[in-house]
Write a protein that holds these residues in place. Structure first.
Motif, PDB file in Angstrom:
ATOM      1  N   ASP A 162       0.834  -1.214   0.000  1.00  0.00           N
ATOM      2  CA  ASP A 162       0.000   0.000   0.000  1.00  0.00           C
ATOM      3  C   ASP A 162       0.862   1.254   0.000  1.00  0.00           C
ATOM      4  OD1 ASP A 162      -2.306  -1.641   0.187  1.00  0.00           O
ATOM      5  OD2 ASP A 162      -2.081  -1.723   2.369  1.00  0.00           O
ATOM      6  N   VAL A 163       1.860   1.283  -0.882  1.00  0.00           N
ATOM      7  CA  VAL A 163       2.802   2.402  -0.932  1.00  0.00           C
ATOM      8  C   VAL A 163       2.114   3.653  -1.469  1.00  0.00           C
ATOM      9  CG1 VAL A 163       4.931   3.262  -1.993  1.00  0.00           C
ATOM     10  CG2 VAL A 163       4.776   0.880  -1.200  1.00  0.00           C
ATOM     11  N   VAL A 164       2.329   4.784  -0.773  1.00  0.00           N
ATOM     12  CA  VAL A 164       1.737   6.070  -1.148  1.00  0.00           C
ATOM     13  C   VAL A 164       2.835   7.125  -1.180  1.00  0.00           C
ATOM     14  CG1 VAL A 164       0.108   7.872  -0.492  1.00  0.00           C
ATOM     15  CG2 VAL A 164      -0.472   5.476  -0.096  1.00  0.00           C
ATOM     16  N   ASN A 165       2.887   7.908  -2.249  1.00  0.00           N
ATOM     17  CA  ASN A 165       3.796   9.052  -2.357  1.00  0.00           C
ATOM     18  C   ASN A 165       3.164  10.205  -1.576  1.00  0.00           C
ATOM     19  OD1 ASN A 165       5.388  11.242  -3.078  1.00  0.00           O
ATOM     20  ND2 ASN A 165       5.523  10.663  -5.225  1.00  0.00           N
ATOM     21  N   LEU A 166       3.874  10.710  -0.577  1.00  0.00           N
ATOM     22  CA  LEU A 166       3.304  11.712   0.316  1.00  0.00           C
ATOM     23  C   LEU A 166       3.456  13.149  -0.170  1.00  0.00           C
ATOM     24  CD1 LEU A 166       4.528  10.247   3.726  1.00  0.00           C
ATOM     25  CD2 LEU A 166       2.238  10.061   2.746  1.00  0.00           C
ATOM     26  N   LYS A 167       4.385  13.411  -1.095  1.00  0.00           N
ATOM     27  CA  LYS A 167       4.721  14.801  -1.401  1.00  0.00           C
ATOM     28  C   LYS A 167       4.473  15.208  -2.847  1.00  0.00           C
ATOM     29  CE  LYS A 167       7.090  16.999   1.374  1.00  0.00           C
ATOM     30  NZ  LYS A 167       6.726  18.008   2.366  1.00  0.00           N
ATOM     31  N   SER A 168       4.191  14.273  -3.744  1.00  0.00           N
ATOM     32  CA  SER A 168       3.965  14.630  -5.145  1.00  0.00           C
ATOM     33  C   SER A 168       3.028  13.623  -5.785  1.00  0.00           C
ATOM     34  CB  SER A 168       5.293  14.673  -5.918  1.00  0.00           C
ATOM     35  OG  SER A 168       5.780  13.363  -6.155  1.00  0.00           O
ATOM     36  N   ASP A 169       2.713  13.839  -7.062  1.00  0.00           N
ATOM     37  CA  ASP A 169       1.798  12.951  -7.777  1.00  0.00           C
ATOM     38  C   ASP A 169       2.519  11.816  -8.507  1.00  0.00           C
ATOM     39  OD1 ASP A 169      -0.386  14.509  -7.022  1.00  0.00           O
ATOM     40  OD2 ASP A 169      -0.143  15.866  -8.733  1.00  0.00           O
ATOM     41  N   VAL A 170       3.836  11.725  -8.371  1.00  0.00           N
ATOM     42  CA  VAL A 170       4.600  10.668  -9.044  1.00  0.00           C
ATOM     43  C   VAL A 170       4.198   9.306  -8.482  1.00  0.00           C
ATOM     44  CG1 VAL A 170       6.902   9.737  -9.486  1.00  0.00           C
ATOM     45  CG2 VAL A 170       6.536  12.210  -9.492  1.00  0.00           C
ATOM     46  N   VAL A 171       3.849   8.383  -9.356  1.00  0.00           N
ATOM     47  CA  VAL A 171       3.451   7.037  -8.946  1.00  0.00           C
ATOM     48  C   VAL A 171       4.581   6.071  -9.273  1.00  0.00           C
ATOM     49  CG1 VAL A 171       1.794   5.166  -9.257  1.00  0.00           C
ATOM     50  CG2 VAL A 171       1.023   7.553  -9.359  1.00  0.00           C
ATOM     51  N   PRO A 172       5.111   5.360  -8.290  1.00  0.00           N
ATOM     52  CA  PRO A 172       6.227   4.442  -8.551  1.00  0.00           C
ATOM     53  C   PRO A 172       5.751   3.130  -9.143  1.00  0.00           C
ATOM     54  CG  PRO A 172       5.613   4.309  -6.260  1.00  0.00           C
ATOM     55  CD  PRO A 172       4.730   5.371  -6.864  1.00  0.00           C
ATOM     56  N   SER A 173       6.700   2.375  -9.690  1.00  0.00           N
ATOM     57  CA  SER A 173       6.437   1.022 -10.158  1.00  0.00           C
ATOM     58  C   SER A 173       6.863   0.057  -9.060  1.00  0.00           C
ATOM     59  CB  SER A 173       7.226   0.743 -11.438  1.00  0.00           C
ATOM     60  OG  SER A 173       7.131  -0.617 -11.800  1.00  0.00           O
ATOM     61  N   VAL A 174       5.956  -0.794  -8.617  1.00  0.00           N
ATOM     62  CA  VAL A 174       6.239  -1.725  -7.521  1.00  0.00           C
ATOM     63  C   VAL A 174       6.156  -3.149  -8.048  1.00  0.00           C
ATOM     64  CG1 VAL A 174       5.598  -2.473  -5.213  1.00  0.00           C
ATOM     65  CG2 VAL A 174       5.231  -0.093  -5.877  1.00  0.00           C
ATOM     66  N   SER A 175       7.251  -3.910  -7.884  1.00  0.00           N
ATOM     67  CA  SER A 175       7.272  -5.287  -8.371  1.00  0.00           C
ATOM     68  C   SER A 175       8.348  -6.096  -7.657  1.00  0.00           C
ATOM     69  CB  SER A 175       7.536  -5.308  -9.879  1.00  0.00           C
ATOM     70  OG  SER A 175       7.613  -6.629 -10.365  1.00  0.00           O
ATOM     71  N   ASP A 176       7.980  -7.295  -7.198  1.00  0.00           N
ATOM     72  CA  ASP A 176       8.937  -8.241  -6.598  1.00  0.00           C
ATOM     73  C   ASP A 176       9.781  -7.605  -5.498  1.00  0.00           C
ATOM     74  OD1 ASP A 176       8.083 -10.253  -8.329  1.00  0.00           O
ATOM     75  OD2 ASP A 176       9.489  -9.600  -9.891  1.00  0.00           O
ATOM     76  N   GLY A 177       9.129  -6.859  -4.600  1.00  0.00           N
ATOM     77  CA  GLY A 177       9.841  -6.280  -3.470  1.00  0.00           C
ATOM     78  C   GLY A 177      10.724  -5.101  -3.811  1.00  0.00           C
ATOM     79  N   LYS A 178      10.507  -4.492  -4.974  1.00  0.00           N
ATOM     80  CA  LYS A 178      11.311  -3.328  -5.372  1.00  0.00           C
ATOM     81  C   LYS A 178      10.388  -2.202  -5.829  1.00  0.00           C
ATOM     82  CE  LYS A 178      15.316  -6.050  -6.805  1.00  0.00           C
ATOM     83  NZ  LYS A 178      16.121  -5.688  -5.631  1.00  0.00           N
ATOM     84  N   ILE A 179      10.777  -0.960  -5.500  1.00  0.00           N
ATOM     85  CA  ILE A 179      10.059   0.231  -5.929  1.00  0.00           C
ATOM     86  C   ILE A 179      10.987   1.012  -6.860  1.00  0.00           C
ATOM     87  CG2 ILE A 179       8.948   2.382  -5.225  1.00  0.00           C
ATOM     88  CD1 ILE A 179       8.370   1.175  -2.556  1.00  0.00           C
ATOM     89  N   THR A 180      10.494   1.336  -8.057  1.00  0.00           N
ATOM     90  CA  THR A 180      11.283   2.117  -9.002  1.00  0.00           C
ATOM     91  C   THR A 180      10.628   3.479  -9.203  1.00  0.00           C
ATOM     92  OG1 THR A 180      11.980   0.107 -10.153  1.00  0.00           O
ATOM     93  CG2 THR A 180      12.293   2.203 -11.304  1.00  0.00           C
ATOM     94  N   TRP A 181      11.428   4.532  -8.984  1.00  0.00           N
ATOM     95  CA  TRP A 181      10.933   5.900  -9.128  1.00  0.00           C
ATOM     96  C   TRP A 181      11.413   6.480 -10.462  1.00  0.00           C
ATOM     97  CZ3 TRP A 181       7.484   7.557  -5.597  1.00  0.00           C
ATOM     98  CH2 TRP A 181       7.438   6.852  -4.377  1.00  0.00           C
ATOM     99  N   ASP A 182      10.540   7.229 -11.117  1.00  0.00           N
ATOM    100  CA  ASP A 182      10.898   7.874 -12.380  1.00  0.00           C
ATOM    101  C   ASP A 182      10.552   9.352 -12.273  1.00  0.00           C
ATOM    102  OD1 ASP A 182      11.696   8.388 -14.915  1.00  0.00           O
ATOM    103  OD2 ASP A 182       9.948   7.502 -15.898  1.00  0.00           O
ATOM    104  N   THR A 183      11.440  10.105 -11.648  1.00  0.00           N
ATOM    105  CA  THR A 183      11.197  11.525 -11.419  1.00  0.00           C
ATOM    106  C   THR A 183      12.525  12.282 -11.358  1.00  0.00           C
ATOM    107  OG1 THR A 183      10.267  13.153  -9.861  1.00  0.00           O
ATOM    108  CG2 THR A 183      11.125  11.118  -8.918  1.00  0.00           C
ATOM    109  N   GLN A 184      12.495  13.534 -11.750  1.00  0.00           N
ATOM    110  CA  GLN A 184      13.668  14.394 -11.620  1.00  0.00           C
ATOM    111  C   GLN A 184      13.744  15.049 -10.251  1.00  0.00           C
ATOM    112  OE1 GLN A 184      16.119  14.523 -13.877  1.00  0.00           O
ATOM    113  NE2 GLN A 184      14.932  13.002 -15.038  1.00  0.00           N
ATOM    114  N   ASP A 185      12.732  14.835  -9.423  1.00  0.00           N
ATOM    115  CA  ASP A 185      12.758  15.377  -8.063  1.00  0.00           C
ATOM    116  C   ASP A 185      13.959  14.813  -7.313  1.00  0.00           C
ATOM    117  OD1 ASP A 185      10.400  16.643  -8.652  1.00  0.00           O
ATOM    118  OD2 ASP A 185       9.128  15.198  -7.576  1.00  0.00           O
TER     119      ASP A 185
END
Length: 288
Positions: free
Chosen positions: A47-70
């Motif tokens: 139930d991962v939630v981004n608290l500070k922006s609208d960027v949605v991560p990719s979650v798979s096999d125990g890993k979270i991948t972020w795609d943002t310049q932040d």
């Protein structure tokens, strides 16, 4: 080249009256000066939630991948993994053990024992003997006992502050350290045994018992623990990373107050802890 990625993690627990975990929320802060595009983070959270922006991560096999310049990402999720430090809470009334629910409305001498379990350890060979070496957590325990229901509050190894309505009892502990250094510390380091508490005891005379608010904070850094709890806007900072429950905000404010009350004792504790921190390797090496 991409800048190094740093990660800061805080675990929030809401406990049942006996200390068992009712809810576990984990907040993480990722930082990278060059941005977090393509950054992969290992996690056990759901139930991962981004608290500070609208960027949605990719979650798979125990890993979270972020795609943002932040350069910063604050996210939160839930977990069922055993926390680094857990607690067991026991109550007695006039020497008879009972649950907090059974205590409700009763009067007499109440003893509250908060036993802390350090769940982070490694096995090492020291002096030819296998022994558990625990990660050095400093834990701050605070209980808010209303004057209307409690009097004669006492906390061995701790302090009590009162006002017109409440009494704040607090103490510091270092669970697992007594077992880690049993028989190893000599000379000026031997006095550190007095701070190696695995449990905190609070006693009081109760009139029409009500469940007091109990709060626990633990960190591997004493300075970090003090800084996090003493800053004036601690309630706001925790609010940014909270799960949406008011308990976390209220708890942060009360823990901040408890930390302030412990300033005198923490100063003494800090000087001893510095000696401990500097002498750990020497103590272990000298016993190898």
């Amino acid at each position: 080249a991409q800048s190094p990625v740093t990660k800061d993690e805080t675990v929030y627990l809401i406990l049942n009256p006996d200390g068992s975990v009712k809810q576990q929320t984990v907040s993480d802060w990722l930082h990278c000066d060059s941005g977090l595009a393509g950054v992969e983070d290992t996690t056990c959270l759901t139930d991962v939630v981004n608290l500070k922006s609208d960027v949605v991560p990719s979650v798979s096999d125990g890993k979270i991948t972020w795609d943002t310049q932040d350069t910063d990402v604050y996210y939160q999720g839930t977990a069922d993994k055993t926390p680094p430090v857990t607690a067991s809470v026991r109550w007695t009334l006039d020497g008879e053990e009972m649950t907090a629910e059974e205590l409700a409305g009763k009067s007499g001498h109440v003893k509250l024992t908060i036993s802390l379990q350090n769940n982070e350890k490694q096995t090492r060979t020291i002096g030819g003997e296998q022994r558990d070496v625990y990660t050095p957590f400093v834990a701050l325990v605070a209980a808010d006992l209303p004057r209307e229901h409690f009097s004669g509050v006492a906390v061995p190894h701790g302090t009590v502050q009162t006002d017109s309505q409440n009494q704040l009892a607090c103490a510091a502990a270092m669970p697992g350290m007594r077992a880690t250094f049993d028989g190893l510390l000599t000379g000026r380091l031997k006095g550190l045994q007095d701070y190696f508490l695995d449990e905190v005891v609070i006693e009081a005379d109760a009139e029409d018992f009500v469940m007091p608010t109990l709060l626990i904070a633990a960190s591997t850094s004493l300075d970090e623990l003090e800084e996090q709890l003493d800053v004036p806007d601690v309630d706001g900072e925790i609010g940014e990373l909270r799960s949406g429950t008011q308990q976390l905000d209220d708890g942060a404010a009360q823990l901040a107050e408890a930390a302030g009350l412990l300033n005198g004792k923490m100063g003494e504790f800090a000087s001893q802890y510095n000696a401990f921190d500097a002498g750990v390797d020497a103590a272990l090496a000298g016993s190898a």
